[in-house]
Design a protein around this motif. Sequence first.
Motif, PDB file in Angstrom:
ATOM      1  N   GLY A 189       4.951  56.760  42.718  1.00  0.00           N
ATOM      2  CA  GLY A 189       4.592  57.587  43.736  1.00  0.00           C
ATOM      3  C   GLY A 189       5.214  59.372  43.543  1.00  0.00           C
ATOM      4  O   GLY A 189       5.678  59.458  42.653  1.00  0.00           O
ATOM      5  N   ASP A 190       4.604  59.974  44.437  1.00  0.00           N
ATOM      6  CA  ASP A 190       4.623  61.644  43.946  1.00  0.00           C
ATOM      7  C   ASP A 190       4.006  61.857  42.701  1.00  0.00           C
ATOM      8  O   ASP A 190       4.946  62.804  41.945  1.00  0.00           O
ATOM      9  N   VAL A 191       2.827  61.573  42.306  1.00  0.00           N
ATOM     10  CA  VAL A 191       2.355  61.761  41.338  1.00  0.00           C
ATOM     11  C   VAL A 191       1.939  63.324  41.413  1.00  0.00           C
ATOM     12  O   VAL A 191       2.058  63.974  40.260  1.00  0.00           O
ATOM     13  N   GLY A 208       3.283  58.589  46.843  1.00  0.00           N
ATOM     14  CA  GLY A 208       4.265  58.810  47.701  1.00  0.00           C
ATOM     15  C   GLY A 208       4.096  59.711  48.860  1.00  0.00           C
ATOM     16  O   GLY A 208       3.078  59.921  48.918  1.00  0.00           O
ATOM     17  N   ASN A 209       5.197  60.315  49.260  1.00  0.00           N
ATOM     18  CA  ASN A 209       5.239  61.041  50.597  1.00  0.00           C
ATOM     19  C   ASN A 209       4.457  62.304  50.300  1.00  0.00           C
ATOM     20  O   ASN A 209       3.860  62.860  51.151  1.00  0.00           O
ATOM     21  N   HIS A 210       4.674  62.878  49.088  1.00  0.00           N
ATOM     22  CA  HIS A 210       3.949  64.237  48.740  1.00  0.00           C
ATOM     23  C   HIS A 210       2.443  63.920  48.374  1.00  0.00           C
ATOM     24  O   HIS A 210       1.717  65.062  48.596  1.00  0.00           O
ATOM     25  N   GLY A 222       8.046  50.695  45.479  1.00  0.00           N
ATOM     26  CA  GLY A 222       8.603  51.374  46.729  1.00  0.00           C
ATOM     27  C   GLY A 222       8.623  52.804  46.603  1.00  0.00           C
ATOM     28  O   GLY A 222       8.938  53.308  45.516  1.00  0.00           O
ATOM     29  N   HIS A 223       8.407  53.697  47.590  1.00  0.00           N
ATOM     30  CA  HIS A 223       8.694  55.094  47.749  1.00  0.00           C
ATOM     31  C   HIS A 223       9.649  55.194  49.146  1.00  0.00           C
ATOM     32  O   HIS A 223       9.005  55.658  50.031  1.00  0.00           O
ATOM     33  N   LEU A 224      10.812  55.154  48.817  1.00  0.00           N
ATOM     34  CA  LEU A 224      11.662  55.269  49.955  1.00  0.00           C
ATOM     35  C   LEU A 224      13.228  55.622  49.505  1.00  0.00           C
ATOM     36  O   LEU A 224      13.454  55.726  48.329  1.00  0.00           O
ATOM     37  N   GLY A 248      10.534  55.109  43.599  1.00  0.00           N
ATOM     38  CA  GLY A 248      10.351  56.451  43.606  1.00  0.00           C
ATOM     39  C   GLY A 248      10.972  57.110  44.651  1.00  0.00           C
ATOM     40  O   GLY A 248      11.162  56.442  45.830  1.00  0.00           O
ATOM     41  N   HIS A 249      10.934  58.310  44.630  1.00  0.00           N
ATOM     42  CA  HIS A 249      11.382  59.347  45.931  1.00  0.00           C
ATOM     43  C   HIS A 249      12.618  60.123  45.423  1.00  0.00           C
ATOM     44  O   HIS A 249      12.484  61.452  45.666  1.00  0.00           O
ATOM     45  N   LEU A 250      13.753  59.496  45.027  1.00  0.00           N
ATOM     46  CA  LEU A 250      14.812  60.435  44.541  1.00  0.00           C
ATOM     47  C   LEU A 250      14.567  60.682  43.277  1.00  0.00           C
ATOM     48  O   LEU A 250      14.328  59.870  42.369  1.00  0.00           O
TER      49      LEU A 250
HETATM   50 MN   LIG Z   1       8.864  61.505  47.413  1.00  0.00          MN
END
Ligand SMILES: [Mn+2]
Length: 455
Positions: A62-64, A98-100, A200-202, A239-241
Amino acid sequence: MSGPSLSIPAKASGAVRILHSADWHLGKTLAGLTREEEHLRWLDFLLSVIQQSQADVLIIAGDVFDSANPPQSAQERYYTFLSRVYQQTSCEVVVIAGNHDSPAQLEAPKRVLQTLRVRVVGTVSENPEDQLIPLPSASSPSVVVAAVPFLRDRDVRTGQPGQSAAEIRAEILEGIRARYQQIADAAHRCYPGIPVVATGHLTIDGARATDSEREIHIGGLGAVSHEIFSEAFSYVALGHLHVAQQAGGRESVRYSGSPFPLSFSEAGDIKELRLIDLRNGQVQHNEAIEIPLQRYLIQLHSCRADLTQKLSSFNPPTGDLETWVEVVVADPVAGENLFEVVQEASKDKPWKVVRVLGQKAQRTPSISSKPESAVESSLLEHPAEVFQIRLQSEEGLSDEERSSLTLAFQELISLHREKQREAEETAAANATTAKTPGGKKAARSTVAENTGAAQ
Ligand SMILES: [Mn+2]
């Protein structure tokens, strides 16, 4: 890319080798400066690790991209990398949103990418079996990737009328847990005996964050426990942090972290790519491959009186790329163009000042009128409460509408805080003078930056 020679464990016969990375944030800038050179070098490095390690699967958790509408140069970099992996290795790639990332943007080329051994998962489907990616093939899988992207509210709960924020939060956490459990059960049912690696992306409870992640899960409703991940998962690639770390003390649940420091707060971190070997259903290797640092990000703290002397004797480390420096001045003088002072004192140096900050800079309340009372003053710090009061006064709304409005407002606050941070960076770039004390607006210290590039 030059760098230290890699120490990669030998791959045993019959082992499946997985590389785990995340949070590339292609297209991201820092103080208005592009990170393209670092991204280019990172992708060259990654390709060489895939080749040298004979990796079977690369997971990008995530957040590629840094934004839902990434610049074309960032997209070009991504697709070029994927085509090189396809042409020069036999590695399979699994990408989650990811969230982005925009799930739709990421998934748009999904079918084309599948022909290049790249699987893209932007959203979750009703059927948990749809998240399962058997590799190298469904007919003779050696590993199953349970590909779960960043989960949004609609992915994990339906919502009931009249719920409190606490109930909504509990429902979201339970929804995330249930999703992972359903997917673990589906993997066991469809591929018995085959090791499963989840993504996961959290945010996991207790994990260490930096200031370059968006502090948001769904509506900013917080972190989940590592216990949501079934023991049936051989490994969980998170991913995420942006700090590489294990989550909840479990060696098999890990953040790979970002591949290079994305902000000054990550400057001291060692960046890594994770290598996992699975053999006979067991984790045989779970190791870090250190990513060579290309560019140092260094903060220089000083008081105004020592500033010139400190800058002239400052000797930060240098990587292959020019070192970037953020200067933080503890006691800026109102009206002084601190950036010019810093520029003058640091010209002809082999490093570059990209940002100058006055430490006394305070977040300015966005409402300029002075609060009438202490009650109002405290409410201004709690916009969610103000929103609830306003919502109560609104007639003709169903309970369901109220709870979805509440959730939407929480999302907006999270986004607003992110925008505020970005705006502060931009303001820091443009402002050259501080407001005089006693003025209507809170004083903002002298801040400046050396580039006119828009963020
Ligand atoms: Mn993220």
